[in-house]
Design an enzyme around this catalytic site. Sequence first.
Site, PDB file in Angstrom:
ATOM      1  N   GLY A 286       1.158  80.288  66.667  1.00 52.00           N
ATOM      2  CA  GLY A 286       1.427  79.295  65.640  1.00 52.00           C
ATOM      3  C   GLY A 286       0.535  78.079  65.832  1.00 52.00           C
ATOM      4  N   ALA A 287       0.795  77.036  65.061  1.00 50.21           N
ATOM      5  CA  ALA A 287       0.044  75.774  65.201  1.00 50.21           C
ATOM      6  C   ALA A 287       0.913  74.649  64.656  1.00 50.21           C
ATOM      7  CB  ALA A 287      -1.276  75.849  64.442  1.00 50.21           C
TER       8      ALA A 287
ATOM      9  N   GLU B  25      -2.388  78.855  75.993  1.00 46.73           N
ATOM     10  CA  GLU B  25      -2.651  79.404  74.655  1.00 46.73           C
ATOM     11  C   GLU B  25      -4.150  79.397  74.361  1.00 46.73           C
ATOM     12  OE1 GLU B  25       1.452  78.129  72.319  1.00 46.73           O
ATOM     13  OE2 GLU B  25      -0.184  76.699  72.415  1.00 46.73           O
TER      14      GLU B  25
HETATM   15  C1  5RP Z   1       3.132  75.556  71.505  1.00 45.40           C
HETATM   16  C2  5RP Z   1       2.371  75.575  70.252  1.00 45.40           C
HETATM   17  C3  5RP Z   1       3.044  76.148  69.045  1.00 45.40           C
HETATM   18  O1  5RP Z   1       2.304  77.227  68.605  1.00 45.40           O
HETATM   19  C4  5RP Z   1       3.116  75.088  67.999  1.00 45.40           C
HETATM   20  O2  5RP Z   1       3.866  74.010  68.536  1.00 45.40           O
HETATM   21  C5  5RP Z   1       3.779  75.604  66.732  1.00 45.40           C
HETATM   22  O3  5RP Z   1       5.133  75.863  66.974  1.00 45.40           O
HETATM   23  P1  5RP Z   1       6.139  76.244  65.808  1.00 45.40           P
HETATM   24  O4  5RP Z   1       5.705  77.574  65.281  1.00 45.40           O
HETATM   25  O5  5RP Z   1       7.486  76.275  66.502  1.00 45.40           O
HETATM   26  O6  5RP Z   1       6.079  75.162  64.771  1.00 45.40           O
HETATM   27  O7  5RP Z   1       1.245  75.144  70.155  1.00 45.40           O
HETATM   28  O8  5RP Z   1       2.393  74.937  72.525  1.00 45.40           O
END
Ligand code: 5RP
Length: 240
Positions: free
Chosen positions: A100-101, A120
């Site tokens: 994800g991001a 990651e």
């Molecule tokens: C963790 C990350 C996650 O991918 C990012 O925070 C997105 O998280 P979510 O899908 O819960 O919004 O970078 O380090």
Amino acid sequence: MRYTYDPIRDVFSKSVSGSEKEKRLAGESAASRVLEGDIVGLGTGSTALYAIQALGEAVKQGLEIRGVSTSFQSSQLAEKVGIPLIRLSEVDRIDIAIDGADQVAGFDLVKGEGAAHTREKIVASAADKFIVAVDSTKVSDILNKTVPIEVLFSARTIVTSRIKDMGGNPELRFSVRKDGPVSTENGNILLDCDFGDIESPLLLSKEISDIPGVVDHGLFVNMASEIHIGRGSGVEIQKE
Ligand code: 5RP
């Protein structure tokens, strides 16, 4: 940031923002890119969760893959859904990584709200394909979210000063269920740094990486091969 107990995952995690349905559609769409025999980088967070669950279902149906996890949380989930795991130190390359991001502008990302960005980034950089899955609230014309920077504890004052010299506004990330700062899985601390609108993510990424004491940061510049965006009842796929 708020942390809540998630009974499905049996973990404390940051509060989920964005549309749950869009996250699921995007995560499942990203998971559909995985092929038989792949070594798969398993991202972290509430969107990567849906990809891991979908891959777990596919494994139950006979898909043979091995996962490389990016965090304790994702390892636990992968084990629960039956994805065989191998250690990051056991691989010299990865077929496909899914993650994800926190924000997406073009093919540039801000990541690391879950504090897993260092691992990651290693996994994404080793992958032939890096598939990013997000809900539509994450998409922006320009990156302007705070950039998490993982820093050696002893270097915190010097790095803080250097970030301020660069025009950033760093804030130490504190724990919610313990006194003191968040400690990453690598035993370091996090500075969440506001740089306003990031006109050149590439330049900023290099400048941050050049500061001694910085382990890694949450800017992922032009690393993504595909962005899968959950929008309403569908998924928009952007390819390089
Ligand atoms: C963790 C990350 C996650 O991918 C990012 O925070 C997105 O998280 P979510 O899908 O819960 O919004 O970078 O380090």
